[in-house]
Design an enzyme around this catalytic site. Sequence first.
Site, PDB file in Angstrom:
ATOM      1  N   LYS A 237       0.821  -1.204   0.000  1.00  0.00           N
ATOM      2  CA  LYS A 237       0.000   0.000   0.000  1.00  0.00           C
ATOM      3  C   LYS A 237       0.867   1.271   0.000  1.00  0.00           C
ATOM      4  O   LYS A 237       2.055   1.247   0.334  1.00  0.00           O
ATOM      5  CB  LYS A 237      -0.927  -0.001   1.223  1.00  0.00           C
ATOM      6  CG  LYS A 237      -2.037  -1.067   1.178  1.00  0.00           C
ATOM      7  CD  LYS A 237      -3.111  -0.709   0.181  1.00  0.00           C
ATOM      8  CE  LYS A 237      -4.250  -1.716   0.116  1.00  0.00           C
ATOM      9  NZ  LYS A 237      -5.173  -1.626   1.254  1.00  0.00           N
ATOM     10  N   ARG A 271      -4.299 -10.069   3.606  1.00  0.00           N
ATOM     11  CA  ARG A 271      -4.555  -9.993   2.165  1.00  0.00           C
ATOM     12  C   ARG A 271      -3.274  -9.482   1.506  1.00  0.00           C
ATOM     13  O   ARG A 271      -2.909  -8.320   1.647  1.00  0.00           O
ATOM     14  CB  ARG A 271      -5.737  -9.069   1.887  1.00  0.00           C
ATOM     15  CG  ARG A 271      -6.181  -9.020   0.429  1.00  0.00           C
ATOM     16  CD  ARG A 271      -7.425  -8.153   0.285  1.00  0.00           C
ATOM     17  NE  ARG A 271      -7.893  -8.082  -1.092  1.00  0.00           N
ATOM     18  CZ  ARG A 271      -7.483  -7.181  -1.992  1.00  0.00           C
ATOM     19  NH1 ARG A 271      -6.591  -6.259  -1.635  1.00  0.00           N
ATOM     20  NH2 ARG A 271      -7.950  -7.188  -3.217  1.00  0.00           N
TER      21      ARG A 271
END
Length: 306
Positions: A237, A271
């Site tokens: 991210k 995830r």
Amino acid sequence: MTNPGPEGEHGMPALAGVRTIGARTFDFSRQVAVMAIVNRTPDSFYDRGSTFGFDAAVAAALAAVADGADMVDIGGAPFAPGPEISVQSEIDRVVPVLAAVRAASDVVLSVDTFQPQVARASIDAGADLINDTTGLRNPRMIDVIADSAAGVVITHSLARPRTAFARPQYADVVAEVAAFLTGRADAAIDAGIPADRILLDPGHDLNKNTLHSLELTRRFGEIAGLGYPALAAVSNKDFIGETLDRGRGDRVYGSLAAAVVAIVNGARILRMHNVAPAVEAARMTEAILGLRQPAYLRHNMGESND
């Protein structure tokens, strides 16, 4: 507010204990599941379309299973800002991959969608989970899931999908995310989705800046403490890139560090894009926390030091 009930083994809330999802059973009081990411989109933020083709998407999913993934999350429409993707196009991207992987494996199959029609078609094709990055804002999505055996990942976000949300502000990001997730979980239960089919994701980077995502990671225990298995979607991210000054292709180490901190604070599903290192990080963290035994014991266990 939802009452998660009494604590289970290792201090995890009872609802976050043993869960059957699809053909697999997880004991989240002592187990961390790794969810692989396969995006059938030409503009996904990390893989940049490398798994957009059907064969590439199926191969990536099965490679993730071989690397130890417990779940595979297949997406056909990013949440990030961009042009609208038709429901039929999303179905055409997701369902054939889903069906092909289901024919080859009993891995838990998740579909990343905010469209009720896509969810329905995916469940019919064998999906075990619907991963809704809008937090079940569409009431029809709740109805689709309630009228099935599928579970749901309820994710926190603020914007409408594919739209920008400038300068998100929170007085207390963790408290506000927790309140949102609690409210959406309660609404799901009221509409007929059993509590034991709900997972929660605080939505790192989704309408949050880097400081917000760092605080969510640091205080992840408050999300896990809501009583449902908590998912950490920290892989590659932007909060990792900005923290370490690393581009999208050079964030694996930072992603693993964030994943480990999330596990220590109660995350039970990761995830992740890079499955093999994520699986090893999860297994090592489980052992350090006393949740699992080493694969074998030999060093300093006998008369000589091997």
